[in-house]
Scaffold this motif. Structure first.
Motif, short mmCIF file in Angstrom:
data_model
loop_
_atom_site.label_atom_id
_atom_site.label_comp_id
_atom_site.label_asym_id
_atom_site.label_seq_id
_atom_site.Cartn_x
_atom_site.Cartn_y
_atom_site.Cartn_z
N GLU A 156 0.80 -1.21 0.00
CA GLU A 156 0.00 0.00 0.00
C GLU A 156 0.84 1.27 0.00
OE1 GLU A 156 -2.44 -0.16 3.43
OE2 GLU A 156 -0.77 -0.15 4.87
N GLU A 157 2.14 1.15 0.27
CA GLU A 157 3.03 2.32 0.27
C GLU A 157 3.72 2.52 -1.07
OE1 GLU A 157 3.20 4.38 2.82
OE2 GLU A 157 1.77 3.14 3.93
N VAL A 158 3.53 1.59 -2.01
CA VAL A 158 4.25 1.65 -3.29
C VAL A 158 3.25 1.63 -4.45
CG1 VAL A 158 5.93 0.51 -4.79
CG2 VAL A 158 6.24 0.47 -2.30
N GLY A 159 3.44 2.53 -5.40
CA GLY A 159 2.55 2.59 -6.55
C GLY A 159 2.92 1.58 -7.63
N TRP A 160 2.05 1.50 -8.63
CA TRP A 160 2.27 0.61 -9.77
C TRP A 160 2.83 1.37 -10.97
CZ3 TRP A 160 -2.73 -2.93 -10.07
CH2 TRP A 160 -2.64 -3.91 -9.07
N ASP A 161 3.50 2.47 -10.72
CA ASP A 161 3.97 3.35 -11.79
C ASP A 161 4.77 2.60 -12.87
OD1 ASP A 161 4.07 6.43 -10.17
OD2 ASP A 161 3.77 4.56 -9.10
N SER A 162 5.58 1.62 -12.45
CA SER A 162 6.46 0.94 -13.41
C SER A 162 5.77 -0.19 -14.16
CB SER A 162 7.69 0.39 -12.68
OG SER A 162 7.31 -0.51 -11.66
N VAL A 182 -3.37 -4.41 -3.15
CA VAL A 182 -3.49 -3.03 -2.71
C VAL A 182 -2.18 -2.31 -3.01
CG1 VAL A 182 -3.84 -1.51 -0.74
CG2 VAL A 182 -5.14 -3.63 -0.91
N HIS A 183 -2.28 -1.13 -3.60
CA HIS A 183 -1.09 -0.36 -3.92
C HIS A 183 -1.38 1.12 -3.70
CE1 HIS A 183 -3.58 -0.48 -7.52
NE2 HIS A 183 -3.02 0.66 -7.88
N LYS A 184 -0.33 1.91 -3.70
CA LYS A 184 -0.47 3.35 -3.55
C LYS A 184 -1.11 3.93 -4.81
CE LYS A 184 2.36 7.51 -2.76
NZ LYS A 184 3.75 8.01 -2.60
N ARG A 185 -2.13 4.73 -4.62
CA ARG A 185 -2.83 5.31 -5.77
C ARG A 185 -2.03 6.50 -6.31
NH1 ARG A 185 -9.29 4.95 -4.74
NH2 ARG A 185 -9.32 2.97 -3.63
N THR A 186 -1.61 6.37 -7.54
CA THR A 186 -0.84 7.44 -8.18
C THR A 186 -1.34 7.62 -9.61
OG1 THR A 186 0.86 5.97 -9.07
CG2 THR A 186 1.21 6.82 -6.85
N ASP A 216 -13.06 -0.32 1.05
CA ASP A 216 -13.28 0.59 -0.07
C ASP A 216 -13.44 -0.15 -1.40
OD1 ASP A 216 -10.73 -0.26 -0.62
OD2 ASP A 216 -9.78 1.69 -0.39
N GLY A 217 -13.29 -1.47 -1.37
CA GLY A 217 -13.51 -2.27 -2.57
C GLY A 217 -12.45 -2.09 -3.65
N MET A 218 -11.26 -1.57 -3.28
CA MET A 218 -10.22 -1.31 -4.28
C MET A 218 -9.80 -2.59 -4.99
SD MET A 218 -6.52 0.51 -3.70
CE MET A 218 -5.32 0.63 -5.02
N GLU A 219 -9.58 -3.66 -4.23
CA GLU A 219 -9.14 -4.92 -4.82
C GLU A 219 -10.20 -5.48 -5.76
OE1 GLU A 219 -8.68 -5.96 -0.84
OE2 GLU A 219 -6.64 -6.71 -1.06
N GLU A 220 -11.45 -5.43 -5.32
CA GLU A 220 -12.55 -5.94 -6.13
C GLU A 220 -12.68 -5.17 -7.45
OE1 GLU A 220 -17.24 -5.33 -5.85
OE2 GLU A 220 -16.34 -6.21 -4.06
N GLU A 221 -12.60 -3.84 -7.36
CA GLU A 221 -12.71 -3.01 -8.55
C GLU A 221 -11.54 -3.24 -9.49
OE1 GLU A 221 -15.22 -1.09 -9.57
OE2 GLU A 221 -16.29 -1.91 -7.84
#
Length: 483
Positions: free
Chosen positions: A327-333, A353-357, A394-399
């Motif tokens: 959750e502290e790291v985004g998927w930017d790469s 779950v990842h950091k939203r960026t 928040d359903g982030m994983e499901e979405e």
């Protein structure tokens, strides 16, 4: 039964005794003169002692004296409060004279005798030191002509990296190398150059320092595990034969802070196509592993790819990719990485779950898309997701799972694994995924699995359920992904 055992030939009984703990095998020597002779020919000796065993030194002395000059296969010593160095050295020289093949030492505050490094019989050497186990300057020549496995944990080199390089140069047939807990405060740089090496495990302490330089020259290497802070430079990374790699590179605290600042500025002020400011450079390393077929990346490595790589190399041979999420790291790469894996067939996520960026918006539902989604051109056929105990409120994983189903055109199988026993989340997720109206792949097999429940269906289709645990083969990918 005892008579039947006594009728066995002596070599067979000695072989059996070699698989027993040495103390138990030694106890048989009191049975008779024959058994005393049988124990004397045991080829595997394993000793473990501590400060609460005052008779330990005498016991080792007696066992070694009883064996005389008989050849040894393995000698293992684990001693938390070892005897004086002269005694320990006498034991080591004894087994070396007897042509020992496997030597395993777990001791502290002990300078290794130079005789170890000119053994003509050693095929495996394992050295572990809690503190102070070292290779001294008195080690001149190194020549271990039969050594195939070298395993070192917390071993110091008084000459630093130079002493380590000298050790490797004297191992002409080395195939497996394990380096644990290297302290860069003493080494600064490291070069692993072994033409015969096939397996390498390289783990360095997380002491918030960047090594000055790390090089790899192992053209026959097939398996790599590498965990370290990123080096300031990678002059050479040569892995022509690499099949599988587990990479856990990380930024120091200062680099991570700089990356975070750069990240905020980037998303507030710049366009999508503008390059980010790099806080380190691991480009050469990733170029060096681009021939790999199976790749495991930690969440921190995704951060390194985003902020410490000039450009993502093309992984033409990659067929299976596993990534950890945090959750502290985004998927930017990830968008750039997936784009450069033209033959990828299996994608595994450990955690979702990842950091939203803004940077990861090209492959997830976090932000509105300005450009075509990278998932639309994905070649992935199998998507496997390992979830923790509960899906977030928040359903982030499901979405995110829905987003993948809606965008990935070649997906043939989606497997979601809950790392728990039966939980209503399994039913809830299955039901919600069944209700998706638009799926990119015409027919995708869906499995939602927990430790004692497996739900499967073809989208869109009716749901089937199994109350027994799924077959073992369904766990194979899961176990491999988390090890």
């Amino acid at each position: 039964m005892e008579d039947m055992f006594n009728r066995l030939p002596n070599p067979l009984i000695s072989h059996i005794l070699s698989f027993l703990p040495t103390k138990e095998a030694a106890s048989t020597s009191v049975l008779s003169k024959r058994w005393r002779l049988l124990f004397a020919s045991v080829t595997n000796l394993d000793f473990e002692g501590d400060e609460d065993s005052p008779t330990f030194v005498g016991f080792v002395d007696r066992v070694l004296a009883l064996g005389g000059n008989a050849k040894l296969n393995r000698f293992s010593l684990n001693f938390s409060d070892y005897p004086d160095p002269d005694t320990l050295t006498s034991w080591i020289l004894n087994v070396l004279r007897r042509g020992v093949s496997e030597l395993e030492l777990t001791v502290s505050d002990y300078p290794l005798p130079p005789e170890i490094f000119v053994s003509k019989t050693l095929s495996k050497l394992k050295l572990e030191g809690g503190d102070g186990l070292s290779v001294g300057n008195d080690v001149g020549k190194v020549f271990l002509p039969k050594l195939k496995t070298l395993d070192m944990d917390c071993v110091g080199f008084e000459e630093g990296g130079a002493g380590f390089a000298k050790l490797l140069s004297g191992c002409p047939v080395l195939e497996e190398l394990v380096l644990m807990n290297i302290g860069w405060e003493h080494w600064k740089s490291c070069s692993v150059s072994v033409k015969t090496l096939r397996r390498l495990k390289f783990f360095c302490e997380d002491n918030d320092e960047n090594p000055k330089s790390v090089s790899f020259d192992a053209p026959r290497l097939e398996y790599l595990e590498y965990s370290d802070n990123i080096a300031k430079k990678y002059p050479k990374v040569k892995f022509r034969s690499l099949v599988e790699a587990h990479v856990s590179l990380r930024l120091t605290e200062d680099q991570s802070a700089d990356a975070g600042s750069s990240d905020d500025d980037y998303y507030l002020e710049s366009d999508d196509d503008e390059e980010k400011e790099m806080v380190g450079n691991a480009t050469n390393f990733f170029k060096g592993i681009c021939n790999v077929k199976i790749l495991y990346l930690s969440a921190k490595t995704l951060e390194v790819l985003a902020f410490c790589c000039e450009a993502t190399p093309v992984f033409n041979n990659l067929i299976q990719l596993t990534v950890e999420s945090d959750e502290e790291v985004g998927w930017d790469s990830l968008p750039g990485l997936l784009k450069n894996c033209p033959n990828l067939e299996t994608l595994v996520f450990k955690g979702f779950v990842h950091k939203r960026t803004k940077g990861c918006g090209n492959m997830c539902h976090c932000k509105p898309l300005k450009n075509p989604c990278c998932l639309s051109s994905s070649t992935v056929k199998v998507l496997k997701i390992i979830l923790s105990v509960h899906i977030d409120d928040d359903g982030m994983e499901e979405e995110q799972i829905k987003h993948f189903l809606e965008k990935m055109p070649r997906l043939e199988q989606l497997v979601v694994y809950f790392d728990i026993s039966y939980d209503p989340s399994v039913f809830e997720l299955s039901k919600k995924l069944q209700s998706i109206s638009t799926i990119a792949s015409p027919k995708c097999n869906l499995q939602v699995i927990s430790q004692n429940l497996s739900l499967s269906s073809t989208l869109p289709s009716t749901l089937t359920k199994k109350w027994s645990a799924p077959p073992k083969e369904e766990y194979t990918w899961f176990l491999k992904a988390v090890t």
